[in-house]
Write a protein that holds these residues in place. Structure first.
Motif, mmCIF file in Angstrom:
data_model
loop_
_atom_site.group_PDB
_atom_site.id
_atom_site.type_symbol
_atom_site.label_atom_id
_atom_site.label_comp_id
_atom_site.label_asym_id
_atom_site.label_seq_id
_atom_site.Cartn_x
_atom_site.Cartn_y
_atom_site.Cartn_z
ATOM 1 N N ALA A 23 0.835 -1.207 0.000
ATOM 2 C CA ALA A 23 0.000 0.000 0.000
ATOM 3 C C ALA A 23 0.868 1.255 0.000
ATOM 4 O O ALA A 23 0.573 2.232 -0.705
ATOM 5 C CB ALA A 23 -0.922 -0.003 1.223
ATOM 6 N N ILE A 24 1.941 1.235 0.787
ATOM 7 C CA ILE A 24 2.855 2.386 0.815
ATOM 8 C C ILE A 24 3.479 2.608 -0.554
ATOM 9 O O ILE A 24 3.555 3.734 -1.051
ATOM 10 C CB ILE A 24 3.946 2.170 1.887
ATOM 11 N N ASP A 25 3.880 1.519 -1.198
ATOM 12 C CA ASP A 25 4.538 1.634 -2.508
ATOM 13 C C ASP A 25 3.598 2.195 -3.574
ATOM 14 O O ASP A 25 4.012 2.990 -4.426
ATOM 15 C CB ASP A 25 5.078 0.272 -2.954
ATOM 16 N N VAL A 26 2.329 1.804 -3.539
ATOM 17 C CA VAL A 26 1.403 2.292 -4.564
ATOM 18 C C VAL A 26 1.102 3.778 -4.353
ATOM 19 O O VAL A 26 0.977 4.554 -5.315
ATOM 20 C CB VAL A 26 0.116 1.430 -4.626
ATOM 21 N N VAL A 27 1.037 4.211 -3.093
ATOM 22 C CA VAL A 27 0.841 5.638 -2.809
ATOM 23 C C VAL A 27 2.110 6.418 -3.181
ATOM 24 O O VAL A 27 2.029 7.538 -3.709
ATOM 25 C CB VAL A 27 0.452 5.843 -1.333
ATOM 26 N N GLU A 28 3.262 5.825 -2.967
ATOM 27 C CA GLU A 28 4.518 6.459 -3.383
ATOM 28 C C GLU A 28 4.551 6.667 -4.900
ATOM 29 O O GLU A 28 5.004 7.714 -5.382
ATOM 30 C CB GLU A 28 5.699 5.609 -2.935
ATOM 31 N N ARG A 29 4.054 5.681 -5.639
ATOM 32 C CA ARG A 29 3.962 5.825 -7.104
ATOM 33 C C ARG A 29 3.120 7.036 -7.495
ATOM 34 O O ARG A 29 3.421 7.746 -8.455
ATOM 35 C CB ARG A 29 3.338 4.567 -7.724
ATOM 36 N N ALA A 30 2.035 7.254 -6.749
ATOM 37 C CA ALA A 30 1.156 8.398 -7.030
ATOM 38 C C ALA A 30 1.897 9.719 -6.817
ATOM 39 O O ALA A 30 1.769 10.647 -7.621
ATOM 40 C CB ALA A 30 -0.093 8.336 -6.155
ATOM 41 N N PHE A 31 2.687 9.804 -5.744
ATOM 42 C CA PHE A 31 3.461 11.025 -5.498
ATOM 43 C C PHE A 31 4.506 11.237 -6.585
ATOM 44 O O PHE A 31 4.715 12.364 -7.041
ATOM 45 C CB PHE A 31 4.113 10.982 -4.114
ATOM 46 N N ALA A 32 5.164 10.154 -6.999
ATOM 47 C CA ALA A 32 6.154 10.266 -8.078
ATOM 48 C C ALA A 32 5.487 10.773 -9.354
ATOM 49 O O ALA A 32 6.037 11.626 -10.064
ATOM 50 C CB ALA A 32 6.822 8.914 -8.316
ATOM 51 N N ALA A 33 4.280 10.276 -9.632
ATOM 52 C CA ALA A 33 3.554 10.721 -10.825
ATOM 53 C C ALA A 33 3.193 12.200 -10.723
ATOM 54 O O ALA A 33 3.264 12.938 -11.727
ATOM 55 C CB ALA A 33 2.295 9.876 -11.019
ATOM 56 N N LEU A 34 2.809 12.650 -9.526
ATOM 57 C CA LEU A 34 2.489 14.072 -9.338
ATOM 58 C C LEU A 34 3.669 14.964 -9.725
ATOM 59 O O LEU A 34 3.492 16.035 -10.305
ATOM 60 C CB LEU A 34 2.101 14.350 -7.882
ATOM 61 N N LEU A 107 -17.806 0.788 -0.679
ATOM 62 C CA LEU A 107 -18.583 1.343 0.436
ATOM 63 C C LEU A 107 -17.722 1.213 1.690
ATOM 64 O O LEU A 107 -18.007 0.435 2.591
ATOM 65 C CB LEU A 107 -19.906 0.586 0.564
ATOM 66 N N ASP A 108 -16.660 1.999 1.743
ATOM 67 C CA ASP A 108 -15.584 1.764 2.714
ATOM 68 C C ASP A 108 -15.717 2.570 3.996
ATOM 69 O O ASP A 108 -14.959 2.356 4.942
ATOM 70 C CB ASP A 108 -14.231 2.063 2.066
ATOM 71 N N ASN A 109 -16.651 3.522 4.048
ATOM 72 C CA ASN A 109 -16.837 4.360 5.243
ATOM 73 C C ASN A 109 -15.540 5.037 5.680
ATOM 74 O O ASN A 109 -15.309 5.240 6.879
ATOM 75 C CB ASN A 109 -17.414 3.528 6.401
ATOM 76 N N GLY A 110 -14.701 5.374 4.724
ATOM 77 C CA GLY A 110 -13.468 6.084 5.041
ATOM 78 C C GLY A 110 -12.268 5.188 5.302
ATOM 79 O O GLY A 110 -11.165 5.698 5.532
ATOM 80 N N TYR A 111 -12.441 3.858 5.259
ATOM 81 C CA TYR A 111 -11.325 2.952 5.557
ATOM 82 C C TYR A 111 -10.175 3.134 4.563
ATOM 83 O O TYR A 111 -8.998 3.204 4.966
ATOM 84 C CB TYR A 111 -11.798 1.493 5.547
ATOM 85 N N LEU A 112 -10.480 3.211 3.275
ATOM 86 C CA LEU A 112 -9.415 3.365 2.276
ATOM 87 C C LEU A 112 -8.708 4.705 2.433
ATOM 88 O O LEU A 112 -7.493 4.809 2.219
ATOM 89 C CB LEU A 112 -9.983 3.218 0.857
ATOM 90 N N THR A 113 -9.447 5.741 2.838
ATOM 91 C CA THR A 113 -8.823 7.034 3.120
ATOM 92 C C THR A 113 -7.856 6.912 4.294
ATOM 93 O O THR A 113 -6.742 7.452 4.258
ATOM 94 C CB THR A 113 -9.883 8.101 3.422
ATOM 95 N N ASP A 114 -8.270 6.190 5.331
ATOM 96 C CA ASP A 114 -7.383 5.988 6.478
ATOM 97 C C ASP A 114 -6.083 5.315 6.049
ATOM 98 O O ASP A 114 -4.989 5.713 6.479
ATOM 99 C CB ASP A 114 -8.075 5.121 7.542
ATOM 100 N N ILE A 115 -6.193 4.290 5.205
ATOM 101 C CA ILE A 115 -4.999 3.544 4.768
ATOM 102 C C ILE A 115 -4.104 4.415 3.901
ATOM 103 O O ILE A 115 -2.882 4.482 4.106
ATOM 104 C CB ILE A 115 -5.411 2.264 4.010
ATOM 105 N N ARG A 116 -4.687 5.122 2.929
ATOM 106 C CA ARG A 116 -3.842 5.917 2.038
ATOM 107 C C ARG A 116 -3.223 7.109 2.752
ATOM 108 O O ARG A 116 -2.123 7.551 2.436
ATOM 109 C CB ARG A 116 -4.577 6.317 0.761
ATOM 110 N N THR A 117 -3.913 7.636 3.781
ATOM 111 C CA THR A 117 -3.370 8.752 4.563
ATOM 112 C C THR A 117 -2.165 8.294 5.381
ATOM 113 O O THR A 117 -1.131 8.963 5.429
ATOM 114 C CB THR A 117 -4.450 9.334 5.487
ATOM 115 N N ALA A 118 -2.307 7.132 6.015
ATOM 116 C CA ALA A 118 -1.185 6.581 6.774
ATOM 117 C C ALA A 118 -0.027 6.219 5.845
ATOM 118 O O ALA A 118 1.145 6.441 6.180
ATOM 119 C CB ALA A 118 -1.644 5.353 7.558
#
Length: 330
Positions: A23-34, A107-118
């Protein structure tokens, strides 16, 4: 021609999407793309509903190279606990980046946001914290206090954690949870200045509207990740700390100017001159934020639509492999 849409509940998503290095690596990819300049990420759509003490934020981004793009809707209705309901919920919709068809509804009720934020906090720690972190401190006692520490531990395996909160009982409960989860020595600290003094990595996770971390607490070899300020009236870090640090980095400058710690520094006139660099530039190596172990670094995270697209595509891939979710034909 029929088209299947996969629907996943929070419970199903919790089974397949974990706070881990993937999960950390995929979010890191997003920052690199930005940092590449080709991501399409509109400003956050935000709507306040004062009559219900509520607000709704909508985030999205298209990232070249990702198969889909997400649109996330995050309502926060803060009188809900009086009704026995959670104050935060929400969902993500994943669309195909090739056809625009809906591929999944989370229908994650914010769970995916919690994970990507961390995970974003871990990206900041991986690229900006000192190589050796023995003690990490967290200011705040909620869900993100726990998750940010857990994520940071994956990239900087510290052995001690200090927790400060305005409510000592909540700080003690948070510390107990962290100790049990990570197997580290974790305890509540009654003095936030002492917490900062003893830590090499500090994460602020509060909704505070006035600074909880002061500039004169900074010391050589400190990294701070501030992730609580994501609205125009919030402010966790003393603005003088931003200019005192050797490097101050934003997840997205335009957002930090409006919602993050940079907003306060601009409003007081303390930040002048060039805009700060962004985390994606640090990830790609375009800039070096920490030039020595003694540098003081700060990363300001307001949360980006790119992170939502990253975690949604990750969740979709994992759910397909695990055979989770309900497919409906549109």
């Amino acid at each position: 021609m029929a088209h299947d849409i996969r629907i996943l509940t929070e419970a199903e998503l919790r089974q397949v999407v974990k706070l881990d290095l993937a999960a950390i690596d995929v979010v890191e990819r997003a920052f690199a793309a930005l940092a590449g300049g080709k991501v399409i990420m509109p400003p956050i759509l935000s709507m306040a509903i004062p009559e219900a003490n509520g607000e709704v934020d909508v985030k999205t981004a298209y990232i070249p190279g990702f198969d889909g793009f997400a649109i996330k809707v995050s309502p926060g209705f803060f009188d809900n606990p009086k009704l026995g309901l959670p104050s935060l919920n929400g969902l993500m919709v994943l669309f195909s980046a090739k056809t625009g068809l809906v591929e999944a509804l989370f229908l994650d009720n914010g769970y995916l946001t919690d994970i990507r934020t961390a995970a974003a906090g871990a990206v900041a720690a991986r690229h900006m914290a000192p190589e050796m972190v023995t003690t990490a401190g967290v200011i705040g006692t909620g869900v993100q206090a726990r998750l940010q520490i857990e994520a940071a531990h994956l990239v900087r395996p510290f052995t001690k954690v200090l927790v400060w909160g305005r409510d000592t009982a909540k700080a003690e409960a948070c510390a107990a949870d962290i100790a049990a989860r990570l197997g580290v020595d974790a305890r509540a600290e009654t003095d936030p200045a002492r917490l900062v003094e003893q830590s090499q990595l500090v994460i602020t996770t509060t909704p505070s509207r006035s600074p909880v971390l002061m500039a004169d607490w900074l010391h050589p070899g400190l990294h701070i990740t501030a992730m609580g300020s994501d609205q125009g009236e919030k402010n966790e870090i003393d603005s003088q700390a931003l200019t005192a640090a050797d490097a101050y980095i934003c997840d997205r400058v335009s957002q930090c100017e409006a919602l993050g710690e940079l907003r306060s520094a601009l409003a007081t006139g303390l930040w002048q001159g060039e805009p700060p660099a962004e985390l994606g530039q640090v990830v790609t190596g375009a800039i070096t934020s920490r030039k020595s172990d003694n540098d003081i670094t700060i990363c300001d995270l307001t949360g980006t639509g790119a992170q939502d697209t990253a975690i949604a595509t990750h969740a979709f891939s994992l759910s397909i492999k695990a055979g989770k979710g309900t497919a409906i034909s549109s």
